[in-house]
Design an enzyme around this catalytic site. Structure first.
Site, PDB file in Angstrom:
ATOM      1  N   GLU A  10     -17.926 -35.726 -19.129  1.00 43.56           N
ATOM      2  CA  GLU A  10     -19.156 -36.281 -19.666  1.00 43.56           C
ATOM      3  C   GLU A  10     -19.488 -35.678 -21.037  1.00 43.56           C
ATOM      4  O   GLU A  10     -18.888 -34.696 -21.451  1.00 43.56           O
ATOM      5  CB  GLU A  10     -20.318 -36.011 -18.713  1.00 43.56           C
ATOM      6  CG  GLU A  10     -20.352 -34.612 -18.112  1.00 43.56           C
ATOM      7  CD  GLU A  10     -20.446 -33.477 -19.088  1.00 43.56           C
ATOM      8  OE1 GLU A  10     -21.247 -33.583 -20.041  1.00 43.56           O
ATOM      9  OE2 GLU A  10     -19.735 -32.478 -18.923  1.00 43.56           O
ATOM     10  N   GLY A  30     -17.208 -29.180 -21.543  1.00 48.02           N
ATOM     11  CA  GLY A  30     -17.460 -30.526 -21.047  1.00 48.02           C
ATOM     12  C   GLY A  30     -16.402 -31.475 -21.571  1.00 48.02           C
ATOM     13  O   GLY A  30     -15.254 -31.078 -21.812  1.00 48.02           O
ATOM     14  N   GLU A  31     -16.771 -32.736 -21.750  1.00 46.37           N
ATOM     15  CA  GLU A  31     -15.920 -33.830 -22.233  1.00 46.37           C
ATOM     16  C   GLU A  31     -14.557 -33.889 -21.544  1.00 46.37           C
ATOM     17  O   GLU A  31     -13.559 -34.299 -22.134  1.00 46.37           O
ATOM     18  CB  GLU A  31     -15.765 -33.799 -23.757  1.00 46.37           C
ATOM     19  CG  GLU A  31     -15.072 -32.606 -24.360  1.00 46.37           C
ATOM     20  CD  GLU A  31     -15.158 -32.572 -25.894  1.00 46.37           C
ATOM     21  OE1 GLU A  31     -14.113 -32.319 -26.531  1.00 46.37           O
ATOM     22  OE2 GLU A  31     -16.252 -32.784 -26.443  1.00 46.37           O
ATOM     23  N   ALA A  32     -14.507 -33.478 -20.274  1.00 42.03           N
ATOM     24  CA  ALA A  32     -13.310 -33.546 -19.422  1.00 42.03           C
ATOM     25  C   ALA A  32     -12.183 -32.646 -19.899  1.00 42.03           C
ATOM     26  O   ALA A  32     -11.038 -32.814 -19.489  1.00 42.03           O
ATOM     27  CB  ALA A  32     -12.808 -34.986 -19.288  1.00 42.03           C
TER      28      ALA A  32
END
EC number: 2.4.2.21
Length: 339
Positions: A163, A305-307
């Site tokens: 996300e 974050g951001e996978a």
């Protein structure tokens, strides 16, 4: 959704219909592993990761031909309370950065040969401030979960979810606090790098939000609607859709596991097809993973974050599968097996 049903009825029905593991696939993987040119169990968790792929893909010979990393992006009204070190403008700027190939996740996906998609969940329209009212109403929550379900592309054989959204570590902490109790200060972390005063504001915002929604947080889906965000609802939908389509899931960090925690609260078996990509240093992520029964593949001190952690873990899983698929057997290599 049928006209006469409550908004959450179909979600509960889908959870009840989740398929279980394929035991025949597990037996096949273990039979091959037993004759590979290595001591039994010598590859440790690499072996169990291949078993996990097999039982949830339902394949005696698991694949990673089309692994996909999905990043869901949303914005949050609670950011007006000073809970983040970065302004809301960063949401749109980071979406542009993803598109230009300039983010960390772009490099990781390129390095490991992973598909990558970003989903803009009304990034310029923040959810409601959870301290004053619901983030989303029930219909919007279900619609966003359905969007996340539709994001799971046909043919994907392993899904990593992550996300992006300024303020969403506050939202995740609020969800954990609502589901599991305790003081808000226990669940909050530095997020994008807030100072001590910002950390206190995060805890205060969560305390106020829980007070605002008191009496309405006994249903996990209600917690998601009132305290969550679009990216968290979409991730929950994606996790559920993956289970229904027999696609194993790699979870990213602190915010991704908030979406998972909602499903786990509905059914403790809802995450059996999931692994935790990594242990984040954000908030109380170690406790979150313990409560969800998930052992992280990696622990690298990350909180991006951001996978990003999930993508790195997919690299490990690809290595595990390569060993299982391509290693010679004792017979093929002319190596004496165990006596």
């Amino acid at each position: 959704m049928t006209a006469d049903s409550a908004p959450f009825a179909d979600i509960r029905r889908l959870v009840a219909e989740m398929p279980g593991p394929d035991e025949d696939a597990l037996a096949a993987v273990r039979a091959r592993d037993a004759v590979l040119t290595k001591p039994a169990g010598a590859l440790g968790r690499l072996e169990t990761l291949v078993e996990w792929l097999a039982v949830w893909q339902g394949k005696a010979t698991p694949t990673l031909d089309r692994p996909l990393v999905c990043v869901f992006a949303g914005s949050h009204g609670v950011t007006a309370r000073g809970v983040s070190a970065f302004p809301d403008a960063v949401n749109r700027q980071m979406l542009d950065n993803f598109s230009a190939g300039g983010a960390a996740i772009n490099q990781l996906c390129a390095a490991y040969g992973l598909g990558f998609k970003v989903f803009d969940l009304a990034i310029d329209l923040p959810t409601g401030d959870i301290c004053e009212g619901p983030a989303l109403d029930e219909k919007a929550t279900v619609a966003t979960m359905a969007f996340g379900m539709e994001a799971v592309a046909a043919g994907t054989d392993c899904l990593a979810i992550g996300e992006m959204g300024i303020g969403n570590t506050t939202i995740a902490a609020a969800i954990y606090c609502a589901l599991w109790g305790g003081e808000p200060a226990h669940w909050v972390g530095r997020g994008t790098g807030v100072d001590a005063a910002g950390l206190a504001r995060k805890a205060e915002a969560i305390a106020l939000a829980l007070k605002t929604h008191a009496g309405h947080l006994d249903d996990p889906l209600g917690v998601l609607a009132r305290l969550g965000g679009r990216e968290i609802a979409a991730m929950a939908g994606a996790i559920l859709a993956a289970r229904l389509q027999r696609i194993p899931v790699v979870l990213d960090g602190y915010v991704s596991t908030a979406a998972a925690a909602v499903l786990y609260a509905l059914d403790p078996h809802a995450l059996d097809h999931c692994v935790a990509g990594h242990l984040s240093v954000e908030g109380a992520h170690a406790e979150v993973l313990e409560r969800l029964g998930l052992e992280p593949i990696l622990s690298l001190g990350m909180r991006l974050g951001e996978a990003s952690g999930a993508a790195l873990a997919l690299g490990v899983i690809k290595g595990a599968l390569a060993c299982h698929r391509d290693m010679a057997t004792f017979a093929q290599a002319g190596v004496a097996g165990p006596s």
